[in-house]
Motif scaffolding. Sequence first.
Motif, PDB file in Angstrom:
ATOM      1  N   LEU A 176      69.094  -1.295  34.167  1.00 13.68           N
ATOM      2  CA  LEU A 176      69.798  -2.212  32.966  1.00 13.68           C
ATOM      3  C   LEU A 176      68.419  -3.382  33.211  1.00 13.68           C
ATOM      4  O   LEU A 176      68.255  -4.051  32.407  1.00 13.68           O
ATOM      5  N   ALA A 177      68.544  -3.930  34.035  1.00  9.07           N
ATOM      6  CA  ALA A 177      67.370  -5.347  34.010  1.00  9.07           C
ATOM      7  C   ALA A 177      65.762  -5.132  33.314  1.00  9.07           C
ATOM      8  O   ALA A 177      65.339  -5.799  32.602  1.00  9.07           O
ATOM      9  N   PHE A 214      64.405 -12.591  28.746  1.00  6.08           N
ATOM     10  CA  PHE A 214      64.047 -12.595  30.148  1.00  6.08           C
ATOM     11  C   PHE A 214      64.898 -13.264  31.264  1.00  6.08           C
ATOM     12  O   PHE A 214      64.915 -12.574  32.537  1.00  6.08           O
ATOM     13  N   THR A 215      65.788 -14.279  30.602  1.00  2.00           N
ATOM     14  CA  THR A 215      66.591 -14.588  31.762  1.00  2.00           C
ATOM     15  C   THR A 215      67.125 -13.764  32.421  1.00  2.00           C
ATOM     16  O   THR A 215      67.733 -13.257  34.031  1.00  2.00           O
ATOM     17  N   ALA A 216      68.592 -13.050  31.770  1.00  2.00           N
ATOM     18  CA  ALA A 216      69.240 -12.249  31.762  1.00  2.00           C
ATOM     19  C   ALA A 216      68.548 -11.332  32.778  1.00  2.00           C
ATOM     20  O   ALA A 216      69.149 -10.587  33.863  1.00  2.00           O
ATOM     21  N   VAL A 231      69.053  -9.890  36.738  1.00  2.00           N
ATOM     22  CA  VAL A 231      70.540  -8.881  37.302  1.00  2.00           C
ATOM     23  C   VAL A 231      68.937  -8.147  38.100  1.00  2.00           C
ATOM     24  O   VAL A 231      69.715  -7.548  38.547  1.00  2.00           O
ATOM     25  N   GLY A 232      68.238  -7.820  37.721  1.00  2.00           N
ATOM     26  CA  GLY A 232      67.442  -7.355  38.967  1.00  2.00           C
ATOM     27  C   GLY A 232      66.357  -7.491  39.696  1.00  2.00           C
ATOM     28  O   GLY A 232      66.627  -7.192  41.420  1.00  2.00           O
ATOM     29  N   LEU A 233      67.159  -9.575  39.906  1.00  2.00           N
ATOM     30  CA  LEU A 233      67.155  -9.930  41.606  1.00  2.00           C
ATOM     31  C   LEU A 233      68.005  -9.775  42.345  1.00  2.00           C
ATOM     32  O   LEU A 233      68.140  -9.269  43.181  1.00  2.00           O
ATOM     33  N   ALA A 234      69.384  -9.252  41.481  1.00  2.00           N
ATOM     34  CA  ALA A 234      70.763  -9.133  42.309  1.00  2.00           C
ATOM     35  C   ALA A 234      69.880  -7.859  42.007  1.00  2.00           C
ATOM     36  O   ALA A 234      70.967  -7.262  43.677  1.00  2.00           O
TER      37      ALA A 234
END
Length: 371
Positions: free
Chosen positions: A101-102, A133-135, A139-142
């Motif tokens: 998703l990220a 990019f922000t979203a 999501v990627g870090l989460a």
Amino acid sequence: MVTAVRPRPRPTPTALRHPALRHLGPHWYACVMGTAVVASAGAGLPWQPPGLRAACAAVWALSLFLLVTLLAARALHWRHHPDQARAHLLDPAAAPFYGCLAMALLSVGGGALTVGRDWIGVPAAVALDAVLFTAGTAVGLAAAVVVPYLMAVRHEIAPGQAAPAWLLPLVAPMVSAALGPALVPHLPAGQPRETLLLGCLALFGASLLATLLMLPLVFARLLTGDPLPPALTPTLFLVLGPLGQSTTAVGNVADVAPGVLPAPYAENLTVPAVLYGVPVMGFALLWLALAAAHVVRARRHGLRFSMTWWSFTFPVGTCVTGATALSRHTGLAVYEGLALLLYGVLVTAWAVAAVGTARGVAGGRLLAAPR
């Protein structure tokens, strides 16, 4: 006289609404990633034949359509099938795909600034990329934290079950590191630009070190355990993701650093970009040959099309952008040729995966998570 009262119709159970979406897992975002990278990698090739950029813009528009469609479908999935959605998070085979998703958000956003601007204009492309990019980074870090946590405390995993898909949530921050530098020139000069660029370097380090911890488990599984099941063998190509993407990231950071970072740092980043990228790209080619050999073996043992075939797209695309970055910094024709050769492989793999997916959807298959 007694009047019969008709019973009111019972409301449709939530579980019966949109039954086709019940098993729509996060692995479907691989279609978006694999499509977007065809556009962005093609637009950056060192050789641009006539019509290539227009074709890349059309492919990017397709990736944007796929992203919007899947986001809507997954929202319906979470609303009407929350039990199945939670089951995906608790399933060790499905949870790692939340990293997709990220990367889908990031790749479409990066493609907007690379080639989508030809259709929607630069201001709209910058705004779209900034949002995605922000979203995608959030999501990627989460995913990079939550998925390994669930693997440690909730998933039941045997020592010999290490899978290349475990790398997916860890690679997502590297995609942010590779695509973030393109946004730097669009920020106000000074600390905003420097903060974003150094943030990309921090994301690079977080993803790289996490990958270095996970990759030995995957390699040990190959050497000491049974070969991967045929259906999962294409996921060996996922290992190319952190290799090609990290080479791309250091190259893109080095391109943007002059005028953003203080002179002593900015002037010297090209050297480590080459010294890092050349050996890592060498290992990527070694792994590409190893993974291809495993796929040939799996084909002889009954490999048929499944959604895992999208593993042939995005990871190879990162190697295309990595080779392109090395061609810019070294001026060597061999890296230009490598980028063009790998892009041919990417386009072929994307076409095969896209046709197979379309046939699978038309036949009502391909919804379950890869196993």
